[in-house]
Design a protein around this motif. Structure first.
Motif, PDB file in Angstrom:
ATOM      1  N   GLY A 219     -41.421  45.158 -15.147  1.00 37.98           N
ATOM      2  CA  GLY A 219     -42.249  45.614 -14.043  1.00 37.98           C
ATOM      3  C   GLY A 219     -42.271  44.619 -12.893  1.00 37.98           C
ATOM      4  N   ILE A 220     -42.308  45.144 -11.690  1.00 38.81           N
ATOM      5  CA  ILE A 220     -42.367  44.328 -10.466  1.00 38.81           C
ATOM      6  C   ILE A 220     -43.681  44.631  -9.768  1.00 38.81           C
ATOM      7  N   HIS A 221     -44.371  43.593  -9.327  1.00 35.55           N
ATOM      8  CA  HIS A 221     -45.681  43.782  -8.703  1.00 35.55           C
ATOM      9  C   HIS A 221     -45.719  43.084  -7.348  1.00 35.55           C
ATOM     10  N   TRP A 222     -45.827  43.876  -6.297  1.00 43.26           N
ATOM     11  CA  TRP A 222     -46.035  43.305  -4.972  1.00 43.26           C
ATOM     12  C   TRP A 222     -47.504  42.903  -4.834  1.00 43.26           C
ATOM     13  N   THR A 223     -47.757  42.051  -3.873  1.00 44.80           N
ATOM     14  CA  THR A 223     -49.133  41.635  -3.609  1.00 44.80           C
ATOM     15  C   THR A 223     -49.475  41.874  -2.144  1.00 44.80           C
ATOM     16  N   GLY A 224     -50.772  41.897  -1.863  1.00 43.87           N
ATOM     17  CA  GLY A 224     -51.225  42.232  -0.517  1.00 43.87           C
ATOM     18  C   GLY A 224     -50.815  41.241   0.548  1.00 43.87           C
ATOM     19  N   ASP A 225     -50.487  40.000   0.158  1.00 42.46           N
ATOM     20  CA  ASP A 225     -50.105  38.992   1.151  1.00 42.46           C
ATOM     21  C   ASP A 225     -48.612  38.989   1.453  1.00 42.46           C
ATOM     22  N   MET A 226     -47.866  39.898   0.840  1.00 39.80           N
ATOM     23  CA  MET A 226     -46.427  39.971   1.081  1.00 39.80           C
ATOM     24  C   MET A 226     -46.128  40.759   2.345  1.00 39.80           C
ATOM     25  N   ALA A 231     -41.400  41.767   0.096  1.00 42.49           N
ATOM     26  CA  ALA A 231     -41.387  42.775  -0.967  1.00 42.49           C
ATOM     27  C   ALA A 231     -39.962  43.251  -1.248  1.00 42.49           C
ATOM     28  N   LEU A 232     -39.169  43.424  -0.196  1.00 41.99           N
ATOM     29  CA  LEU A 232     -37.786  43.863  -0.367  1.00 41.99           C
ATOM     30  C   LEU A 232     -36.985  42.814  -1.130  1.00 41.99           C
ATOM     31  N   HIS A 233     -37.186  41.542  -0.787  1.00 41.66           N
ATOM     32  CA  HIS A 233     -36.459  40.467  -1.463  1.00 41.66           C
ATOM     33  C   HIS A 233     -36.816  40.421  -2.942  1.00 41.66           C
ATOM     34  N   VAL A 234     -38.100  40.528  -3.252  1.00 42.35           N
ATOM     35  CA  VAL A 234     -38.542  40.506  -4.652  1.00 42.35           C
ATOM     36  C   VAL A 234     -37.951  41.687  -5.415  1.00 42.35           C
ATOM     37  N   LEU A 235     -37.948  42.851  -4.791  1.00 46.04           N
ATOM     38  CA  LEU A 235     -37.411  44.051  -5.435  1.00 46.04           C
ATOM     39  C   LEU A 235     -35.933  43.886  -5.758  1.00 46.04           C
ATOM     40  N   LEU A 236     -35.132  43.481  -4.765  1.00 45.25           N
ATOM     41  CA  LEU A 236     -33.697  43.347  -4.973  1.00 45.25           C
ATOM     42  C   LEU A 236     -33.387  42.232  -5.965  1.00 45.25           C
ATOM     43  N   ARG A 237     -34.091  41.120  -5.838  1.00 49.06           N
ATOM     44  CA  ARG A 237     -33.846  39.987  -6.741  1.00 49.06           C
ATOM     45  C   ARG A 237     -34.122  40.350  -8.191  1.00 49.06           C
ATOM     46  N   ASP A 238     -35.254  41.029  -8.434  1.00 50.16           N
ATOM     47  CA  ASP A 238     -35.639  41.322  -9.811  1.00 50.16           C
ATOM     48  C   ASP A 238     -34.858  42.482 -10.415  1.00 50.16           C
ATOM     49  N   CYS A 239     -34.242  43.300  -9.577  1.00 51.15           N
ATOM     50  CA  CYS A 239     -33.416  44.399 -10.089  1.00 51.15           C
ATOM     51  C   CYS A 239     -31.947  44.002 -10.236  1.00 51.15           C
ATOM     52  N   LEU A 240     -31.578  42.864  -9.670  1.00 52.40           N
ATOM     53  CA  LEU A 240     -30.162  42.483  -9.631  1.00 52.40           C
ATOM     54  C   LEU A 240     -29.569  42.318 -11.026  1.00 52.40           C
ATOM     55  N   GLU A 241     -30.185  41.503 -11.866  1.00 54.70           N
ATOM     56  CA  GLU A 241     -29.621  41.236 -13.186  1.00 54.70           C
ATOM     57  C   GLU A 241     -29.619  42.480 -14.075  1.00 54.70           C
ATOM     58  N   PRO A 242     -30.709  43.261 -14.126  1.00 52.61           N
ATOM     59  CA  PRO A 242     -30.652  44.484 -14.944  1.00 52.61           C
ATOM     60  C   PRO A 242     -29.596  45.481 -14.476  1.00 52.61           C
ATOM     61  N   GLN A 262     -31.404  50.321 -19.910  1.00 50.98           N
ATOM     62  CA  GLN A 262     -32.053  49.379 -18.999  1.00 50.98           C
ATOM     63  C   GLN A 262     -31.415  49.402 -17.609  1.00 50.98           C
ATOM     64  N   LEU A 263     -30.124  49.686 -17.547  1.00 50.32           N
ATOM     65  CA  LEU A 263     -29.477  49.861 -16.244  1.00 50.32           C
ATOM     66  C   LEU A 263     -30.115  51.023 -15.501  1.00 50.32           C
ATOM     67  N   ARG A 264     -30.326  52.146 -16.184  1.00 50.09           N
ATOM     68  CA  ARG A 264     -30.912  53.310 -15.530  1.00 50.09           C
ATOM     69  C   ARG A 264     -32.380  53.077 -15.168  1.00 50.09           C
ATOM     70  N   VAL A 265     -33.111  52.363 -16.006  1.00 51.95           N
ATOM     71  CA  VAL A 265     -34.502  52.031 -15.668  1.00 51.95           C
ATOM     72  C   VAL A 265     -34.535  51.199 -14.390  1.00 51.95           C
ATOM     73  N   ALA A 266     -33.639  50.210 -14.299  1.00 51.87           N
ATOM     74  CA  ALA A 266     -33.593  49.355 -13.102  1.00 51.87           C
ATOM     75  C   ALA A 266     -33.190  50.151 -11.873  1.00 51.87           C
ATOM     76  N   LEU A 267     -32.265  51.092 -12.033  1.00 48.99           N
ATOM     77  CA  LEU A 267     -31.859  51.932 -10.901  1.00 48.99           C
ATOM     78  C   LEU A 267     -33.021  52.773 -10.395  1.00 48.99           C
ATOM     79  N   ARG A 268     -33.809  53.334 -11.315  1.00 45.23           N
ATOM     80  CA  ARG A 268     -34.977  54.118 -10.901  1.00 45.23           C
ATOM     81  C   ARG A 268     -36.000  53.237 -10.189  1.00 45.23           C
ATOM     82  N   ARG A 269     -36.231  52.051 -10.739  1.00 44.18           N
ATOM     83  CA  ARG A 269     -37.198  51.131 -10.126  1.00 44.18           C
ATOM     84  C   ARG A 269     -36.722  50.703  -8.735  1.00 44.18           C
TER      85      ARG A 269
END
Length: 530
Positions: A219-226, A231-242, A262-269
């Motif tokens: 799971g990836i969680h953005w925060t209000g101070d982002m 948020a885009l960087h966190v999303l791409l970074r955390d989905c890269l390896e999966p 897990q590849l398909r889960v990451a693609l959906r996320r």
């Protein structure tokens, strides 16, 4: 120093063409060849590998070099420290990296381990052909590796072949590596990205394993101070390896069903997050989101085949079939496996993966106006998606199998979206998140997840029923009595269980609280309800 490079697998059919290109002709013929023999070190428990380190002693021609590498969070950039040691065969000494950030991090790790824990686990014997290539964005080095990874001695010696192309930045912008990779490795030669390092592959060989560990999509969680870019960087970074890590293992020809899952889960996320962040005119982000969606859909048949083979009910059904017809053979068939490696190893998909790495490698953007960075706007899009799901939930009893499948997809997307934005203020709760509001979000997510799970179990049974109907029709058309008997048995066994699963799914769907969503502004291209 920081190493910026991309690595590609080379199938035997393309080796000659790639070799000819790297060797060069005429004025571009400045290639050099050398033999590289290395030993890689880690603990028996693989503590360095788990922390993202690779530590080796390598003979490069007549000179030994000790190298420490760190992790590559963006798929192409990693810390690297090389220490030339001369011609005499050296012993390993991690203190040689003491003044480097990666070395200091390694020393901190080793301080927690028993003294003398490091040992040589495997070796490499590679012939490398290199050539510099100047581009409009900088100077890169092409390195063509062929040889073997080796583990064990004598009768226990094991080996695995290496055939790789590395494109490394020597000076200039990271874009130079990406452009050469896109134009030559992907478009010209049709190669596939390889995120599995020699260190990882050698470690697998030393442990006598076929597959790299599954890269789970967490799971990836953005925060209000982002900001939006944060948020885009966190999303791409955390989905890269999966995405890329599991894809590399699949393309190698050996993988487990969980790599694909897990590849398909990451693609959906990834697709969900990109659609939340993309504005109407964000053509590049929409292209990334569309690419994730297209690849996920192509992999659906392969995942369905795995799910059917692994479905908890299948073993029970086969046992019942054997008990009723002990002399009958063969058992009810499972859908044939799909060439999932071929689906990933295409120029289109590999180019899309390069685009993800390219986004992560971009220079830091200039500060955007606050209005453009306010993440609370994602709740407007979530409200639209929730409204679409609520509409289907209200008429659940009138949905057919296809409609229930679409509802399941909507609920999964809604859950992923709310998970991403869970800690971002906005939506119906307003600009501040109270404890009560967080609890309400959490309860809603639990109910949505439960309904999606029940619908997933139902979908697996309905796919089984559909396949059994097709098998029965084919058997009847060809007068294949044994096959007709098997298919008829499957239908009779599955129907009551599908009915039970439908009742459970309906109950879970009705348990989702119908909270009134926040009033949404006019939707953009990425925010359409469907």
């Amino acid at each position: 120093m920081t190493e910026i490079e991309l690595r590609f697998q080379i199938p035997e059919s393309q080796w000659t063409a790639v070799h000819r290109w790297v060797a060069g002709t005429g004025k571009s013929a400045a290639a050099a060849e050398e033999r590289l023999q290395a030993a890689y070190f880690d603990t028996a428990e693989r503590d360095l590998a788990r922390a993202g380190f690779a530590l080796r002693l390598r003979r490069e021609g007549e000179v030994w070099v000790q190298t420490l590498k760190g992790a590559a969070p963006d798929g192409m950039t990693r810390l690297e420290h090389n220490v030339p040691l001369g011609a005499e065969t050296p012993t390993l000494d991690v203190a040689r990296h003491a003044d480097h950030p990666a070395g200091q991090a390694l020393q901190a790790l080793l301080a927690t381990l028993p003294e003398g824990a490091l040992q040589a686990l495997f070796r490499t014997d590679i012939t490398r052909l290199t050539r510099p290539l100047r581009t409009r964005y900088g100077l890169v080095e092409l390195a063509l590796d062929r040889g073997a990874l080796l583990a064990g001695e004598g009768e226990t010696l094991r080996s695995t072949a290496v055939a790789e192309l590395e494109i490394e930045l020597k000076s200039g912008q990271a874009r130079a590596v990406l452009e050469v990779a896109r134009q030559w490795a992907v478009e010209r030669f049709g190669l596939s990205l390889e995120l599995r390092t020699k260190a990882l592959r050698g470690d697998l060989l030393a442990r006598n394993l076929d597959c790299a560990p599954v890269a789970e999509s967490h799971g990836i969680h953005w925060t209000g101070d982002m900001s939006r870019d944060d948020a885009l960087h966190v999303l791409l970074r955390d989905c890269l390896e999966p995405v890329l890590g599991n894809a590399s293992q699949i393309v190698s020809g050996r993988h487990q069903p969980e790599h694909l899952h897990q590849l398909r889960v990451a693609l959906r996320r990834l697709r969900t997050g990109l659609r939340l962040l993309a504005g109407e005119d964000d053509v590049a982000l929409h292209a990334l989101a569309d690419g994730a969606g297209q690849l996920s859909r192509r992999l659906t048949a392969a995942r369905d085949a795995d799910a059917q083979a692994q479905a908890p009910w299948r073993a029970a059904m086969l046992a019942a079939w054997r008990a009723e017809r002990p002399s009958a053979a063969p058992e009810p068939a499972v859908s044939p496996r799909v060439d999932v490696a071929g689906l990933i190893h295409t120029r289109e998909v590999q180019g899309w993966m390069l685009a993800i790495i390219g986004w992560l490698a971009r220079p830091e953007p200039e500060h955007a106006p606050e209005s453009e960075q306010d993440l609370s706007l994602v709740h407007e899009r979530i409200a639209l998606w929730r409204a679409a799901a609520d509409k289907q939930l209200k008429r659940f009893d009138r949905l057919d199998a296809e409609g229930r499948h679409h509802l399941r997809r909507r609920l999964r997307r809604l859950r992923l979206a709310m998970e991403l934005a869970f800690a971002v203020p906005g939506g119906s709760e307003g600009r501040r998140l109270s404890k009560k509001a967080l609890e309400a979000r959490g309860k809603f997510l639990e109910r949505v997840h439960e309904a999606a799970q029940k619908l997933g179990s139902l979908n697996d049974l309905e796919i089984g029923l559909s396949q059994a109907r097709e098998e029965l029709a084919l058997a009847m058309a060809s007068s294949d009595v044994p096959a007709a008997a098997r298919a008829g048995f499957s239908l009779g066994w599955l129907r009551p269980r599908q009915k039970q699963a439908l009742e459970k799914a309906a109950k879970a769907a009705r348990a989702i609280p119908a909270l009134k969503p926040a009033k949404a502004s006019k939707t953009s291209k990425g925010g359409k309800a469907g």
